[in-house]
Enzyme design. Structure first.
Site, short mmCIF file in Angstrom:
data_model
loop_
_atom_site.label_atom_id
_atom_site.label_comp_id
_atom_site.label_asym_id
_atom_site.label_seq_id
_atom_site.Cartn_x
_atom_site.Cartn_y
_atom_site.Cartn_z
N SER A 1 -3.06 -1.47 14.30
CA SER A 1 -3.47 -2.82 13.92
C SER A 1 -4.06 -3.58 15.10
CB SER A 1 -2.27 -3.59 13.37
OG SER A 1 -1.70 -2.89 12.29
N1 SAH Z 1 1.57 -1.15 12.69
C1 SAH Z 1 0.96 0.14 12.62
C2 SAH Z 1 0.07 0.15 11.40
C3 SAH Z 1 -0.39 1.47 10.99
S1 SAH Z 1 -1.42 1.45 9.54
C4 SAH Z 1 0.15 0.35 13.89
O1 SAH Z 1 -0.32 -0.64 14.44
O2 SAH Z 1 -0.04 1.48 14.32
C5 SAH Z 1 -0.22 1.45 8.24
C6 SAH Z 1 0.66 2.66 8.16
O3 SAH Z 1 1.42 2.55 6.94
C7 SAH Z 1 -0.07 3.98 8.10
O4 SAH Z 1 0.38 4.81 9.13
C8 SAH Z 1 0.32 4.54 6.73
O5 SAH Z 1 0.46 5.95 6.71
C9 SAH Z 1 1.65 3.85 6.46
N2 SAH Z 1 2.03 3.79 5.05
C10 SAH Z 1 1.24 3.59 3.97
N3 SAH Z 1 1.95 3.62 2.83
C11 SAH Z 1 3.25 3.84 3.19
C12 SAH Z 1 4.47 4.00 2.46
N4 SAH Z 1 4.52 3.96 1.13
N5 SAH Z 1 5.61 4.21 3.17
C13 SAH Z 1 5.59 4.28 4.53
N6 SAH Z 1 4.47 4.17 5.27
C14 SAH Z 1 3.31 3.94 4.62
#
Ligand code: SAH
Length: 209
Positions: free
Chosen positions: A60
């Site tokens: 993010s």
């Molecule tokens: N805060 C993190 C955001 C990553 S993007 C960063 O800055 O790196 C969002 C993440 O949510 C992705 O890695 C995706 O795989 C995960 N995600 C999506 N749906 C999900 C679910 N149902 N349960 C757990 N994780 C999920």
């Protein structure tokens, strides 16, 4: 991809981002974000932009990480649930400000990589789980704060149940693939008070089949 990144760069020291909570700004200023991105994107790690981390996911934007963290209003004794570990960067921010972070990621290689990085950086107050975050983490509940880092169309009911009275849930609600509204939802005697915190754009929350 790199070309489009070059058009977006906006260098600002993360401790100087326009946030109100000084503790959050200090933490953003000290966590090595370059450790959380693939090598090819390391030159851009200190730009205030999201970056690809593989598997169609992104780390993010630092400002959004800071904003969501500040909305959680964490106390050092708080237990936090994070859904969507991704790179692990937001996890590190939470681990600096709370007592313990429980972090769930649905994509196994991302969960593993985040765990490796955070262990290498010395964090000892994080528990990891590879699962569909929709169901939360019942055995570890209730939580003082919950953060969802992916766009949901509605609040997963198990997460509201797993909040303490007075607990805060921060999440983007809206159309996956479009823009969403960032909400802070505060649980008060089984009422859920919603505050609109503006427009954001997140990757979709994906349910496991
Ligand atoms: N805060 C993190 C955001 C990553 S993007 C960063 O800055 O790196 C969002 C993440 O949510 C992705 O890695 C995706 O795989 C995960 N995600 C999506 N749906 C999900 C679910 N149902 N349960 C757990 N994780 C999920």
């Amino acid at each position: 991809m790199l070309e489009s990144i070059n058009r977006q760069v906006s260098t600002v020291h993360f401790a100087d981002l326009e946030l109100t909570d000084q503790r959050v700004k200090t933490v953003l200023g000290k966590i090595p974000r370059d450790q959380f991105v693939p090598e090819e994107y390391q030159p851009y790690a200190y730009e205030n932009i999201p970056l690809p981390i593989g598997y169609g996911q992104t780390i993010s934007q630092p400002y959004i990480v800071g904003l969501m963290t500040e909305l959680l209003a964490l106390k050092p004794t708080d237990r936090v649930l994070e859904i969507g570990t991704g790179s692990g960067y937001q996890t590190a921010v939470l681990a600096e400000l709370a007592a313990h972070v429980y972090s769930i990621e649905t994509i196994e290689p991302l969960a593993k990589s985040a765990q490796e990085i955070l262990t290498r950086l010395g964090y000892e107050n994080i528990s990891f789980r590879t699962a569909d975050g929709y169901f939360g983490w019942e055995e570890a509940s209730p939580f003082d704060a919950i953060l969802i880092a992916a766009a949901v169309e509605e609040v997963p009911p198990p997460l509201e149940e797993q909040l303490v009275n007075g607990g805060r849930l921060v999440l983007p609600i809206g159309t996956p693939g479009g823009t969403q509204t960032l909400w802070r939802i505060t649980k008060q005697n089984n009422n859920f008070i919603r505050e609109n915190k503006g427009l954001v754009r997140f990757v979709p929350f994906t349910r496991r089949k």
